[in-house]
Write an enzyme that holds these catalytic residues in place. Sequence first.
Site, PDB file in Angstrom:
ATOM      1  N   ASN A 149       0.856  -1.181   0.000  1.00 59.68           N
ATOM      2  CA  ASN A 149       0.000   0.000   0.000  1.00 59.68           C
ATOM      3  C   ASN A 149       0.898   1.240   0.000  1.00 59.68           C
ATOM      4  OD1 ASN A 149      -1.757   2.104   0.448  1.00 59.68           O
ATOM      5  ND2 ASN A 149      -2.680   1.258   2.291  1.00 59.68           N
ATOM      6  N   GLY A 206       1.707  -2.381   4.910  1.00 57.21           N
ATOM      7  CA  GLY A 206       0.744  -1.303   5.105  1.00 57.21           C
ATOM      8  C   GLY A 206       0.260  -1.307   6.540  1.00 57.21           C
ATOM      9  N   ASP A 208      -3.194  -1.434   9.474  1.00 55.20           N
ATOM     10  CA  ASP A 208      -4.205  -2.418   9.862  1.00 55.20           C
ATOM     11  C   ASP A 208      -5.288  -2.561   8.791  1.00 55.20           C
ATOM     12  OD1 ASP A 208      -2.835  -2.739  12.243  1.00 55.20           O
ATOM     13  OD2 ASP A 208      -4.031  -1.254  13.303  1.00 55.20           O
ATOM     14  N   GLU A 213      -7.924  -5.885   4.532  1.00 58.75           N
ATOM     15  CA  GLU A 213      -8.320  -6.196   3.156  1.00 58.75           C
ATOM     16  C   GLU A 213      -7.840  -7.589   2.755  1.00 58.75           C
ATOM     17  OE1 GLU A 213      -8.276  -3.894  -0.320  1.00 58.75           O
ATOM     18  OE2 GLU A 213      -8.315  -1.969   0.737  1.00 58.75           O
TER      19      GLU A 213
END
Length: 523
Positions: A149, A206, A208, A213
């Site tokens: 991310n 990334g 939490d 996801e």
Amino acid sequence: MNETKMQEPDDGCSKTVLLNTFVIKRKRCRVYLHRGTLIWETERPPYSKSARWTLPLTDVLSASYGNEWISSMNNIKEKEPPTTPSSPNVSSTSFVLHYASTGPKSVWRHHSVTMRHTDPRQIASWVKTIRNCLNGFTHRPRKVLVFVNPYGGKKKGLIIWEKKVQPLMVIAGIETKLIVTERAGHIRDTLLTISLDDIDSVICIGGDGTFAEVFNGLVLRAAKDQEIDADDPKAILPPPVLPVGVIPGGSTDTVAYSLHGTTDVQTAAIHIIFGDTAGLDLSSVHSNNSLLRLYASVVSYGYLGDVMLDSEKFRWMGPQRYDYSGFKKIIANKGYEGEIELLSDPCHPAASTKCMQNCTRCIQHMHKSIPDQEITRWLTVTGKFFMVNGANLSCACSRSPMGFSPHCHIGDGCVDVIVIRHTSFINNIKLLLRLSSKDKNLYDLPFVEVYRAREFTFKAAPTSNYSENGNSISMNSGLSVWNCDGEVIQVPNVKIRVHCQLLKVYTRRIQEPIKEPSCFCSS
């Protein structure tokens, strides 16, 4: 399972015995490989403990020929496709042993030692033997799918991958497939459609929300493959086949902190390479026979829900937006009427032991050695609340070293419900000070109630500004929203149910025993 799967050398490796003399840092050293342990010591006196090193093979990352190692690192620096150790190199007169060791505050570090010998055949024999032993650790991942991310936290996800994680994956000989996320829901949608046949595990870099996801996508994929209706609140959700690795790159990283004991990136990557796993509880959030979301860390109604909803307007501020919105909402000191029904577990969090490696309580609940109907009862809690939290983990992080519930277990099939009654502004400040303390928890504050539950429902007090159809809630409606692993859920009335050890996660956990008050349910 929550019982951490520590790797053991296979029988062939444990019976292997090697002994030779190598030059290490210009000193002649005797090197032994016996019963899955490497030992090297200086050949000449004076002898001392500092001149002897003992290393279990379970802490070894790889063994590579000297010239092979230099080539792989040069490829990474030049941003070319990295190469992994492959064919024997009969001409090399040195090999590099890569390993990891733990230090203070649960932090692991990568180290290497170069061993030299005049006979290339001896080098080849040692490298081949060590590699065969490491290949016997079948829990170690070989091919992984990596999601990065680039927008989470301080927007350093790609830098973390390129500078800190990818080099370690190359050292360990792990083949990686990288996907950089482009939007919210990208990971979930990808995991629902992509082929996972040649993948051993999934890694995410990334916060939490990124981790959420990943497991939402994996669980829904497993439910779809097995034709299980995930929207049914009573459904037994199937566990994903693939384990998941969490590398911190967000704002708070409570999941990484709770699993690894630190938000150190190298520690998380090393845990993934080791391949040891533990079972992690996931909780489902349902409303009107519809699955809204699965979460791993905490779901929170009231104050933290208000902060999350308000902070969305200030994303340009980065992580500081939470401080700004938090200050606004603590001043506002809003309270929310509601009713909580929970299926209570008799083991109160304050009386429980801390969750460690091979935790007795988690192992008991994994094997269901205590029937649920004998240890649970329904309770109802009503009133006006400043905040209602359902913690799957301790929810500790650098800003809150103890977290919401320090004795929360990651795999006992229970959620710790922390209820903060609506109280004075001064008491709210005391609450925040406790959350930032390194040695105090919330348990003894008079306006805080803590329960351990298998499931619970929350019903907000009726208001004319809200309909059960799930319409958006304004901040002036007399209702709050749920903060679920950093994502907003607009529907206030929900049912939350724990799915015991639904997900396997890479972690070695904290291994040193800590003296804690005993709990009758874990004895």
